[in-house]
Design an enzyme around this catalytic site. Structure first.
Site, PDB file in Angstrom:
ATOM      1  N   TYR A   1       0.852  -1.205   0.000  1.00  0.00           N
ATOM      2  CA  TYR A   1       0.000   0.000   0.000  1.00  0.00           C
ATOM      3  C   TYR A   1       0.884   1.250   0.000  1.00  0.00           C
ATOM      4  O   TYR A   1       0.497   2.306  -0.498  1.00  0.00           O
ATOM      5  CB  TYR A   1      -0.932  -0.043   1.214  1.00  0.00           C
ATOM      6  CG  TYR A   1      -2.124   0.878   1.116  1.00  0.00           C
ATOM      7  CD1 TYR A   1      -3.052   0.749   0.097  1.00  0.00           C
ATOM      8  CD2 TYR A   1      -2.321   1.884   2.057  1.00  0.00           C
ATOM      9  CE1 TYR A   1      -4.153   1.591   0.010  1.00  0.00           C
ATOM     10  CE2 TYR A   1      -3.424   2.727   1.991  1.00  0.00           C
ATOM     11  CZ  TYR A   1      -4.328   2.582   0.971  1.00  0.00           C
ATOM     12  OH  TYR A   1      -5.408   3.423   0.895  1.00  0.00           O
TER      13      TYR A   1
ATOM     14  N   LYS B   1      -2.731   8.614   2.940  1.00  0.00           N
ATOM     15  CA  LYS B   1      -3.931   8.533   3.798  1.00  0.00           C
ATOM     16  C   LYS B   1      -3.653   9.120   5.186  1.00  0.00           C
ATOM     17  O   LYS B   1      -4.547   9.701   5.801  1.00  0.00           O
ATOM     18  CB  LYS B   1      -4.411   7.085   3.920  1.00  0.00           C
ATOM     19  CG  LYS B   1      -4.999   6.503   2.626  1.00  0.00           C
ATOM     20  CD  LYS B   1      -6.150   7.318   2.077  1.00  0.00           C
ATOM     21  CE  LYS B   1      -6.893   6.571   0.976  1.00  0.00           C
ATOM     22  NZ  LYS B   1      -7.828   7.441   0.244  1.00  0.00           N
TER      23      LYS B   1
HETATM   24  N1  LIG Z   1     -11.508   0.057  -2.213  1.00  0.00           N
HETATM   25  C1  LIG Z   1     -10.961   0.000  -1.017  1.00  0.00           C
HETATM   26  O1  LIG Z   1     -10.554  -1.074  -0.537  1.00  0.00           O
HETATM   27  C2  LIG Z   1     -10.851   1.260  -0.199  1.00  0.00           C
HETATM   28  C3  LIG Z   1     -10.712   1.152   1.200  1.00  0.00           C
HETATM   29  C4  LIG Z   1     -10.602   2.317   1.955  1.00  0.00           C
HETATM   30  C5  LIG Z   1     -10.608   3.560   1.312  1.00  0.00           C
HETATM   31  N2  LIG Z   1     -10.745   3.626  -0.042  1.00  0.00           N
HETATM   32  C6  LIG Z   1     -10.745   4.955  -0.672  1.00  0.00           C
HETATM   33  O2  LIG Z   1     -12.031   5.221  -1.198  1.00  0.00           O
HETATM   34  C7  LIG Z   1     -11.902   6.228  -2.207  1.00  0.00           C
HETATM   35  C8  LIG Z   1     -12.688   5.792  -3.430  1.00  0.00           C
HETATM   36  O3  LIG Z   1     -12.048   4.700  -4.046  1.00  0.00           O
HETATM   37  P1  LIG Z   1     -12.820   3.401  -4.548  1.00  0.00           P
HETATM   38  O4  LIG Z   1     -12.232   2.263  -3.818  1.00  0.00           O
HETATM   39  O5  LIG Z   1     -14.279   3.634  -4.541  1.00  0.00           O
HETATM   40  O6  LIG Z   1     -12.285   3.233  -6.057  1.00  0.00           O
HETATM   41  P2  LIG Z   1     -12.779   3.940  -7.415  1.00  0.00           P
HETATM   42  O7  LIG Z   1     -11.706   3.624  -8.395  1.00  0.00           O
HETATM   43  O8  LIG Z   1     -14.144   3.529  -7.742  1.00  0.00           O
HETATM   44  O9  LIG Z   1     -12.781   5.480  -7.033  1.00  0.00           O
HETATM   45  C9  LIG Z   1     -11.620   6.279  -7.077  1.00  0.00           C
HETATM   46  C10 LIG Z   1     -12.038   7.537  -7.789  1.00  0.00           C
HETATM   47  O10 LIG Z   1     -10.963   8.503  -7.810  1.00  0.00           O
HETATM   48  C11 LIG Z   1     -11.132   9.198  -9.025  1.00  0.00           C
HETATM   49  N3  LIG Z   1      -9.951   9.966  -9.413  1.00  0.00           N
HETATM   50  C12 LIG Z   1      -8.674   9.513  -9.591  1.00  0.00           C
HETATM   51  N4  LIG Z   1      -7.910  10.539 -10.039  1.00  0.00           N
HETATM   52  C13 LIG Z   1      -8.717  11.625 -10.148  1.00  0.00           C
HETATM   53  C14 LIG Z   1      -8.526  12.973 -10.573  1.00  0.00           C
HETATM   54  N5  LIG Z   1      -7.317  13.419 -11.006  1.00  0.00           N
HETATM   55  N6  LIG Z   1      -9.586  13.822 -10.562  1.00  0.00           N
HETATM   56  C15 LIG Z   1     -10.801  13.407 -10.124  1.00  0.00           C
HETATM   57  N7  LIG Z   1     -11.051  12.157  -9.721  1.00  0.00           N
HETATM   58  C16 LIG Z   1     -10.009  11.276  -9.730  1.00  0.00           C
HETATM   59  C17 LIG Z   1     -11.402   8.065 -10.017  1.00  0.00           C
HETATM   60  O11 LIG Z   1     -11.902   8.557 -11.238  1.00  0.00           O
HETATM   61  C18 LIG Z   1     -12.418   7.260  -9.256  1.00  0.00           C
HETATM   62  O12 LIG Z   1     -13.723   7.730  -9.493  1.00  0.00           O
HETATM   63  C19 LIG Z   1     -10.404   6.406  -2.438  1.00  0.00           C
HETATM   64  O13 LIG Z   1      -9.940   7.512  -1.700  1.00  0.00           O
HETATM   65  C20 LIG Z   1      -9.831   5.121  -1.861  1.00  0.00           C
HETATM   66  O14 LIG Z   1      -8.483   5.276  -1.467  1.00  0.00           O
HETATM   67  C21 LIG Z   1     -10.874   2.505  -0.797  1.00  0.00           C
END
Ligand SMILES: NC(=O)c1ccc[n+]([C@@H]2O[C@H](COP(=O)([O-])OP(=O)(O)OC[C@H]3O[C@@H](n4cnc5c(N)ncnc54)[C@H](O)[C@@H]3O)[C@@H](O)[C@H]2O)c1
Length: 263
Positions: free
Chosen positions: A155, A162
């Site tokens: 990670y 984060k």
């Molecule tokens: N999936 C997991 O296991 C998990 C766990 C904890 C936290 N998160 C966090 O949740 C959040 C959403 O991620 P997710 O897991 O739903 O995946 P996801 O890929 O569906 O969402 C990530 C989003 O970030 C957007 N993004 C990336 N670069 C960008 C930019 N330059 N401008 C605008 N948007 C941009 C992408 O287009 C996408 O919509 C993230 O911050 C991720 O780190 C995810």
């Protein structure tokens, strides 16, 4: 009456129907919020528009959060469309694949900057851009992961980002407090999304997560959506600067269960 009736909510970070942003959007819609979506770029438009149509959302705007101009433009369009907003959700994160494998010390300068810019600074920048149209009683929300606090192999750079995002949440909570606006983060357990698949070894980590957490269950985007409803509703009226875990209790465990005899 839903828990979010009468509230305008703008959700950044919708990519597809696996996105955490989609879980949040569905829960917000169920609770009566009026929604708007923002997505990263043209390539996602064909996925995002049909999802918006499913929930009857007609504010759907592109915004690459690496661009100050695009952030200013989406804030202006939101002002013209909604007047004021009550809730802003930042569900955005990005790091190059190179930064999500191997040794952390191999992180490049450019990769470090990029991850911090897209995954952390964008929350600060959106907070600033939308501050003039946020109504008192409103809420900002971001998404984080436990790799900020403890080491999650591969990670790497996202863990560091984060940690900065969680600290930013607390500093923003202080800034926005006098305006009656709360700022919180949800720390979600692993979910099979586009972003997560970029982390080397994610599938295995996802599997181990269910084995090790007290509930022995993985979480869903609906779980995150329901927690987001609480944090952005008046039920959480004096909850701010918090990192709220939605992880089946994974973060309270110090060691896995001992193997039972005969297994
Ligand atoms: N999936 C997991 O296991 C998990 C766990 C904890 C936290 N998160 C966090 O949740 C959040 C959403 O991620 P997710 O897991 O739903 O995946 P996801 O890929 O569906 O969402 C990530 C989003 O970030 C957007 N993004 C990336 N670069 C960008 C930019 N330059 N401008 C605008 N948007 C941009 C992408 O287009 C996408 O919509 C993230 O911050 C991720 O780190 C995810």
């Amino acid at each position: 009456m839903g828990l979010l009736s009468g509230k305008n909510a703008l959700i950044f970070g919708l990519a597809n129907d696996k996105s955490i942003a989609w879980g949040i959007a569905q829960a917000f819609a169920r609770e009566g919020a009026t929604l708007g979506f923002s997505y990263a770029g043209e390539m996602l438009e064909k996925r995002v528009r049909p999802l918006a149509a499913q929930l009857g959302v007609n504010f759907v705007e592109q915004c690459d959060v690496a661009s100050d101009e695009q952030i200013a433009a989406v804030a202006e369009r939101a002002r013209a469309h909604f007047g004021e907003i009550d809730i802003l959700v930042h569900s955005i994160g990005f790091a190059n694949k190179d930064e999500l494998q191997g040794q952390f010390y191999n992180t490049s300068r450019a990769g470090f900057h990029l991850a911090m810019d897209i995954s952390v600074f964008s929350f600060v920048a959106l907070a600033k851009a939308f501050q003039p149209i946020m109504r008192p009683g409103g809420a900002l929300l971001t998404l984080t992961y436990y790799g900020s606090v403890k080491v999650a192999p591969n990670y790497n750079m996202m863990g560091v980002a984060k940690a900065a995002l969680e600290s930013s949440t607390r500093y923003l909570a202080r800034d926005f407090g006098p305006q009656g606006i709360r700022v919180n983060a949800i720390s979600a357990g692993p979910l099979r999304t586009l972003a997560a698949m970029g982390v080397t070894g994610f599938r295995e980590m996802h599997k181990n997560f269910a084995e090790m957490n007290p509930m022995h269950e993985n979480i869903s985007i609906d779980d995150v959506g329901n927690a987001a409803v609480y944090l952005c509703s008046n039920w959480a009226a004096h909850v701010t600067g918090e990192i709220h875990y939605v992880d089946s209790g994974y973060n309270i465990m110090a060691a896995p269960e001992p193997e039972k005899k005969g297994e």
